[in-house]
Design a protein around this motif. Structure first.
Motif, PDB file in Angstrom:
ATOM      1  N   ARG A 123       0.858  -1.173   0.000  1.00  0.00           N
ATOM      2  CA  ARG A 123       0.000   0.000   0.000  1.00  0.00           C
ATOM      3  C   ARG A 123       0.896   1.225   0.000  1.00  0.00           C
ATOM      4  O   ARG A 123       2.060   1.143   0.414  1.00  0.00           O
ATOM      5  CB  ARG A 123      -0.914  -0.019   1.230  1.00  0.00           C
ATOM      6  CG  ARG A 123      -1.871  -1.209   1.250  1.00  0.00           C
ATOM      7  CD  ARG A 123      -2.746  -1.210   2.489  1.00  0.00           C
ATOM      8  NE  ARG A 123      -3.650  -2.353   2.494  1.00  0.00           N
ATOM      9  CZ  ARG A 123      -4.537  -2.593   3.450  1.00  0.00           C
ATOM     10  NH1 ARG A 123      -4.633  -1.772   4.496  1.00  0.00           N
ATOM     11  NH2 ARG A 123      -5.314  -3.643   3.379  1.00  0.00           N
ATOM     12  N   PRO A 124       0.407   2.358  -0.458  1.00  0.00           N
ATOM     13  CA  PRO A 124       1.268   3.543  -0.506  1.00  0.00           C
ATOM     14  C   PRO A 124       1.931   3.826   0.836  1.00  0.00           C
ATOM     15  O   PRO A 124       1.268   3.914   1.868  1.00  0.00           O
ATOM     16  CB  PRO A 124       0.287   4.664  -0.893  1.00  0.00           C
ATOM     17  CG  PRO A 124      -0.805   3.964  -1.639  1.00  0.00           C
ATOM     18  CD  PRO A 124      -0.948   2.630  -0.984  1.00  0.00           C
ATOM     19  N   GLY A 125       3.256   3.902   0.808  1.00  0.00           N
ATOM     20  CA  GLY A 125       3.996   4.224   2.011  1.00  0.00           C
ATOM     21  C   GLY A 125       4.160   3.079   2.988  1.00  0.00           C
ATOM     22  O   GLY A 125       4.731   3.264   4.070  1.00  0.00           O
ATOM     23  N   ARG A 126       3.693   1.871   2.632  1.00  0.00           N
ATOM     24  CA  ARG A 126       3.744   0.741   3.550  1.00  0.00           C
ATOM     25  C   ARG A 126       4.373  -0.469   2.861  1.00  0.00           C
ATOM     26  O   ARG A 126       4.147  -0.710   1.679  1.00  0.00           O
ATOM     27  CB  ARG A 126       2.349   0.386   4.062  1.00  0.00           C
ATOM     28  CG  ARG A 126       1.573   1.594   4.591  1.00  0.00           C
ATOM     29  CD  ARG A 126       0.382   1.171   5.410  1.00  0.00           C
ATOM     30  NE  ARG A 126       0.824   0.509   6.639  1.00  0.00           N
ATOM     31  CZ  ARG A 126       0.067  -0.342   7.323  1.00  0.00           C
ATOM     32  NH1 ARG A 126      -1.141  -0.654   6.875  1.00  0.00           N
ATOM     33  NH2 ARG A 126       0.511  -0.867   8.427  1.00  0.00           N
ATOM     34  N   ALA A 127       5.167  -1.212   3.637  1.00  0.00           N
ATOM     35  CA  ALA A 127       5.835  -2.385   3.076  1.00  0.00           C
ATOM     36  C   ALA A 127       4.905  -3.576   2.950  1.00  0.00           C
ATOM     37  O   ALA A 127       5.140  -4.468   2.148  1.00  0.00           O
ATOM     38  CB  ALA A 127       7.039  -2.754   3.946  1.00  0.00           C
ATOM     39  N   GLY A 128       3.845  -3.632   3.748  1.00  0.00           N
ATOM     40  CA  GLY A 128       2.882  -4.721   3.641  1.00  0.00           C
ATOM     41  C   GLY A 128       3.179  -5.876   4.573  1.00  0.00           C
ATOM     42  O   GLY A 128       4.317  -6.098   4.993  1.00  0.00           O
ATOM     43  N   LEU A 129       2.129  -6.620   4.902  1.00  0.00           N
ATOM     44  CA  LEU A 129       2.249  -7.802   5.751  1.00  0.00           C
ATOM     45  C   LEU A 129       2.689  -8.995   4.908  1.00  0.00           C
ATOM     46  O   LEU A 129       2.140  -9.237   3.838  1.00  0.00           O
ATOM     47  CB  LEU A 129       0.903  -8.141   6.413  1.00  0.00           C
ATOM     48  CG  LEU A 129       0.520  -7.405   7.692  1.00  0.00           C
ATOM     49  CD1 LEU A 129       0.214  -5.945   7.404  1.00  0.00           C
ATOM     50  CD2 LEU A 129      -0.670  -8.076   8.357  1.00  0.00           C
ATOM     51  N   LEU A 130       3.657  -9.720   5.411  1.00  0.00           N
ATOM     52  CA  LEU A 130       4.118 -10.937   4.736  1.00  0.00           C
ATOM     53  C   LEU A 130       3.361 -12.117   5.342  1.00  0.00           C
ATOM     54  O   LEU A 130       3.755 -12.687   6.364  1.00  0.00           O
ATOM     55  CB  LEU A 130       5.627 -11.111   4.912  1.00  0.00           C
ATOM     56  CG  LEU A 130       6.255 -12.373   4.297  1.00  0.00           C
ATOM     57  CD1 LEU A 130       5.881 -12.535   2.840  1.00  0.00           C
ATOM     58  CD2 LEU A 130       7.767 -12.342   4.465  1.00  0.00           C
ATOM     59  N   LEU A 131       2.231 -12.484   4.727  1.00  0.00           N
ATOM     60  CA  LEU A 131       1.384 -13.564   5.223  1.00  0.00           C
ATOM     61  C   LEU A 131       1.656 -14.895   4.529  1.00  0.00           C
ATOM     62  O   LEU A 131       1.212 -15.940   5.007  1.00  0.00           O
ATOM     63  CB  LEU A 131      -0.098 -13.203   5.031  1.00  0.00           C
ATOM     64  CG  LEU A 131      -0.589 -11.924   5.719  1.00  0.00           C
ATOM     65  CD1 LEU A 131      -2.072 -11.694   5.397  1.00  0.00           C
ATOM     66  CD2 LEU A 131      -0.371 -11.978   7.213  1.00  0.00           C
ATOM     67  N   LYS A 132       2.354 -14.882   3.430  1.00  0.00           N
ATOM     68  CA  LYS A 132       2.579 -16.102   2.649  1.00  0.00           C
ATOM     69  C   LYS A 132       3.196 -17.195   3.519  1.00  0.00           C
ATOM     70  O   LYS A 132       4.258 -16.989   4.128  1.00  0.00           O
ATOM     71  CB  LYS A 132       3.502 -15.800   1.457  1.00  0.00           C
ATOM     72  CG  LYS A 132       3.850 -17.009   0.594  1.00  0.00           C
ATOM     73  CD  LYS A 132       4.774 -16.586  -0.546  1.00  0.00           C
ATOM     74  CE  LYS A 132       5.335 -17.801  -1.287  1.00  0.00           C
ATOM     75  NZ  LYS A 132       4.312 -18.524  -2.029  1.00  0.00           N
ATOM     76  N   ASP A 133       2.533 -18.338   3.586  1.00  0.00           N
ATOM     77  CA  ASP A 133       2.957 -19.511   4.349  1.00  0.00           C
ATOM     78  C   ASP A 133       2.993 -19.259   5.852  1.00  0.00           C
ATOM     79  O   ASP A 133       3.527 -20.078   6.608  1.00  0.00           O
ATOM     80  CB  ASP A 133       4.345 -20.008   3.894  1.00  0.00           C
ATOM     81  CG  ASP A 133       4.381 -20.381   2.430  1.00  0.00           C
ATOM     82  OD1 ASP A 133       3.318 -20.735   1.874  1.00  0.00           O
ATOM     83  OD2 ASP A 133       5.479 -20.310   1.831  1.00  0.00           O
ATOM     84  N   ARG A 134       2.395 -18.149   6.296  1.00  0.00           N
ATOM     85  CA  ARG A 134       2.512 -17.750   7.699  1.00  0.00           C
ATOM     86  C   ARG A 134       1.174 -17.595   8.417  1.00  0.00           C
ATOM     87  O   ARG A 134       1.157 -17.223   9.593  1.00  0.00           O
ATOM     88  CB  ARG A 134       3.291 -16.431   7.789  1.00  0.00           C
ATOM     89  CG  ARG A 134       4.772 -16.567   7.460  1.00  0.00           C
ATOM     90  CD  ARG A 134       5.383 -15.229   7.092  1.00  0.00           C
ATOM     91  NE  ARG A 134       6.827 -15.319   6.945  1.00  0.00           N
ATOM     92  CZ  ARG A 134       7.457 -15.790   5.876  1.00  0.00           C
ATOM     93  NH1 ARG A 134       6.744 -16.240   4.838  1.00  0.00           N
ATOM     94  NH2 ARG A 134       8.781 -15.833   5.825  1.00  0.00           N
TER      95      ARG A 134
END
Length: 729
Positions: A123-134
């Protein structure tokens, strides 16, 4: 020397037998199921907590569909996936604690299992949540209970949580689960799933047919689905299984927080970035930091810490087909035989050797998934934008070319090439093998199937050649074609970009030149700066803590002067207070007799971790005052007698897994042999046998009790016995 020879002669001639050879050291568990750890996170919070606390999303969802939409907002669909989207299956006759919550007709309310296996959205200005496999969910609608397994980036472990009163109109609240209870089945410390062919799920046509009798979908999950969906979940849990093992290598493979350990992790981080930027293809095994800091440190510490190797927990359960036998009663279909029980102690899925270089290499490969796809895209774009002043060099190879005529007049002509490094090529050279497609005076594309690198660079595979003009001079041809690795630049093992491949040929002879751009130098400089800060105590990313994406990558991006982003998920400030799913307190009133008091003490000591709860599953027979526990033990006596008696049967002949499970024994400092032959088990069995003798007038017989099937034994517990109030249906 004479004294040594005399000693040897004396030992050889002595009547005593030579000393026995010492046994090989046992492997060390990467995640020991007997050491469950703190029930609340020791540091940080789960990804699920962070997901629920996203700005504008702090209200807890009250339906599975609402929660699913919230998750979908944080992932992007992988166009290369065989099955895009969240992975979901229906399991009406499963092996979870909630398997009985479906009631008399489990096909009317199957359990839903959801896994996230897609890349992070930004999202603009955000690195994002890494949910893949988690992130993994298990939902039984009739229990109003959502079970959650999600990763904790700060702690480097998976957390186990439940959401209670999870239903439309409910008041859902999130608590951390009893971790020892969870690890009795989740012995790898993470998600588990069945091996093929997933016959418990709706991928089984027989299961799907019974589900379809109640509707085409449940909670938005379609019944009609092939094996591709459970296969994707199985793959995700296999990948998740290695995350915590990789963290163990990062934390412990380099040592503590001294200068040498910090330098080791800095060099390891560089290798991880090289591997990640190359699309998982290669890293530089000739790099000075790798040779001088990582390899010797890992070798020494591996021998000292894990002399028998590192045992990796098994996330795979054997496939179970509950509908395989025709005419089996519904109760028998719910019964889980010992061989299929998640409680059965599972041996390691593999043991990683510690006496060679493989542990360090596993650390590199295992840490790559901690860097999200958008992170790599940003980093690659930044390096590409700074190439103008970078040094370029050309590595030449000698090649053989073969032309395949076009299959049709409008089809391209294929030119295959196979190359070997030219004599004396710097660094061992680069040797591409692949093909280009030519139409008229233009190369319209192609592929480098393999690109062998000299030295310790290994081999790059599956690179794409772009289009470009085909120059012709007589019978000689030349083309310069850009090279890519999917969405990223093609990169050699040292992290530098391979900008293009130049091909030149005439007939069957020719050459190829790989054009390298030394654009990885800024990354190396940024890591050196991070290491200096670590040595000065201003940066903890290289400390003996978890590998934290949200600590390492912001520091790297700052060193590369990239725009600042908001990162998740280390800062737990602002999150609701974490709460553990606390059990009821033990009764204060003493049992009526000395024998009952001793029995209660033993049951509490060995069974309370699972059976002193607020839930119906597993049965909470230790809940209540002393009189209630007495009544519960009497009600549960048939099942307790069977499970306790299983310790006296050989492992291969056990109809049910014995209780308490083997992992609980190790957690209590005991072992299977000592427990089987010990006085405490004998005392517990004697107490339960006496309860049954009082009820029936005869001594209990395990074979007779099991003659009609375990699930046909008297329920443990039911309302008549005063168990916890049943969950709303």
């Amino acid at each position: 020397m004479a004294s040594v020879l005399l000693s040897l002669a004396t030992m050889v001639c002595a009547d005593t037998a030579p000393p026995a050879l010492s046994a090989a050291p046992a492997p060390t568990w990467a995640v020991d199921p007997a050491l469950a750890g703190d029930e609340l996170p020791p540091v940080g919070r789960s990804l699920f907590d962070h997901l629920l606390a996203e700005p504008g999303e702090r209200r807890l969802p009250t339906s599975f569909d609402e929660l699913r939409r919230r998750i979908e907002a944080h992932v992007v669909r992988d166009p290369a996936a065989a099955v895009p989207g969240l992975k979901q299956v229906l399991i009406p006759l499963g092996r979870s604690l909630q398997r009985l919550a479906g009631g008399a007709e489990p096909f009317a309310s199957p359990r839903i299992v959801l896994a996230v296996d897609e890349p992070a959205a930004t999202r603009p200005g955000r690195a994002g949540l890494l949910l893949k496999d988690r992130l993994y969910l298990g939902f039984q609608p009739r229990a109003d209970l959502l079970e959650v397994i999600s990763y904790n980036e700060a702690a480097g472990r998976f957390e186990f949580q439940v959401v209670r009163d999870f239903r439309p109109g409910g008041s859902p609240h999130v608590v951390y689960a009893r971790r020892a209870l969870c690890l009795s089945c989740h012995q790898n410390g993470g998600p588990i799933f069945s091996r093929p062919g997933w016959d418990e799920t709706n991928a089984n046509p027989a299961v799907a047919a019974r589900l379809l009798a109640h509707g085409p979908a449940f909670e938005g999950v379609a019944v009609a689905r092939g094996v591709d969906m459970p296969n994707a979940i199985d793959d995700a849990t296999d990948r998740a299984n290695l995350l915590v093992a990789a963290q163990r290598l990062w934390r412990d493979g380099c040592g503590g927080d001294d200068d040498a350990a910090l330098a080791c992790r800095a060099a390891l981080f560089s290798a991880v970035l090289q591997q990640a930027l190359s699309g998982g293809r290669a890293f530089d095994r000739d790099a000075r930091g790798w040779r001088e800091q990582v390899l010797p440190t890992f070798a020494a510490r591996g021998r000292a810490q894990w002399p028998g190797g590192l045992a990796i927990g098994n996330p795979d359960l054997p496939n179970r087909a509950p509908l395989a036998a025709e005419g089996v009663e519904p109760s028998a279909r719910l019964d889980v035989a010992a061989a299929y029980d998640p409680l059965l102690a599972r041996p390691p899925i593999e043991v990683w050797r510690s006496d060679d270089d493989s542990l360090a290499q596993r650390a590199v490969i295992g840490l790559v998934p901690f860097i999200a796809a958008p992170d790599l895209a940003r980093l690659d774009a930044r390096l590409a934008a700074r190439r103008d002043g970078a040094t370029r060099r050309s590595l030449r190879a000698d090649c053989r070319f073969a032309r395949t005529p076009a299959a049709a007049s409008d089809a391209p002509q294929r030119i295959d090439f196979s190359c070997e490094p030219s004599a004396g090529a710097a660094g061992g050279g680069l040797a591409p093998n692949g093909h280009v497609d030519v139409r008229g005076s233009r190369v319209v594309g192609g592929r480098v199937a393999s690109l062998r690198q000299g030295g310790a660079g290994g081999e790059l595979r599956a690179l794409e050649l772009g289009a470009g003009p085909l120059q012709r001079a007589g019978q000689r041809y030349r083309a310069r074609l850009p090279l890519r690795a999917g969405a990223l630049s093609a990169r050699a093992a040292d992290g530098n970009a391979i900008e293009a491949i130049e091909l030149a040929w005439g007939g069957a002879e020719g050459n190829a030149s790989a054009i390298l751009v030394e654009d990885f130098a800024p990354v190396a400089a940024a890591i050196d700066s991070m290491l200096r800060s670590a040595r000065e105590g201003r940066f903890d990313g290289f400390d003996a803590q978890a590998f934290r994406r949200a600590r390492l990558l912001p520091a790297l991006e700052e060193g590369l002067r990239m725009p600042r982003l908001d990162w998740c998920c280390l800062d737990a400030r602002g999150l609701p207070a974490a709460a553990v799913d606390a059990p009821p307190t033990e009764p204060s009133s003493p049992p009526a007799t000395v024998a009952a008091a001793r029995a209660h003490e033993s049951f509490y000591r060995h069974c309370a971790g699972c059976h002193l709860t607020v839930d119906r599953f597993p049965p909470a027979f230790l809940r209540g005052d002393a009189a209630r526990v007495d009544a519960n033990l009497a009600q549960c006596a048939e099942r307790l007698h069977v499970r306790l008696s299983m310790w006296q049967s050989p492992p291969g002949q056990r109809a049910k897994t014995p209780m308490p499970p083997a992992t609980a024994l190790r957690a209590a400092g005991s072992n299977e042999l000592a427990w089987r032959d010990g006085t405490e088990l004998a005392s517990m069995r004697k107490h339960v046998a006496e309860l049954l003798r009082q009820q029936t007038g005869r001594a209990p017989d395990v074979a007779a009790l099991l003659a009609g099937g375990y699930e046909r034994l008297r329920p443990c517990l039911d309302e008549a016995a005063g168990a916890a109030a049943p969950t709303r249906h």
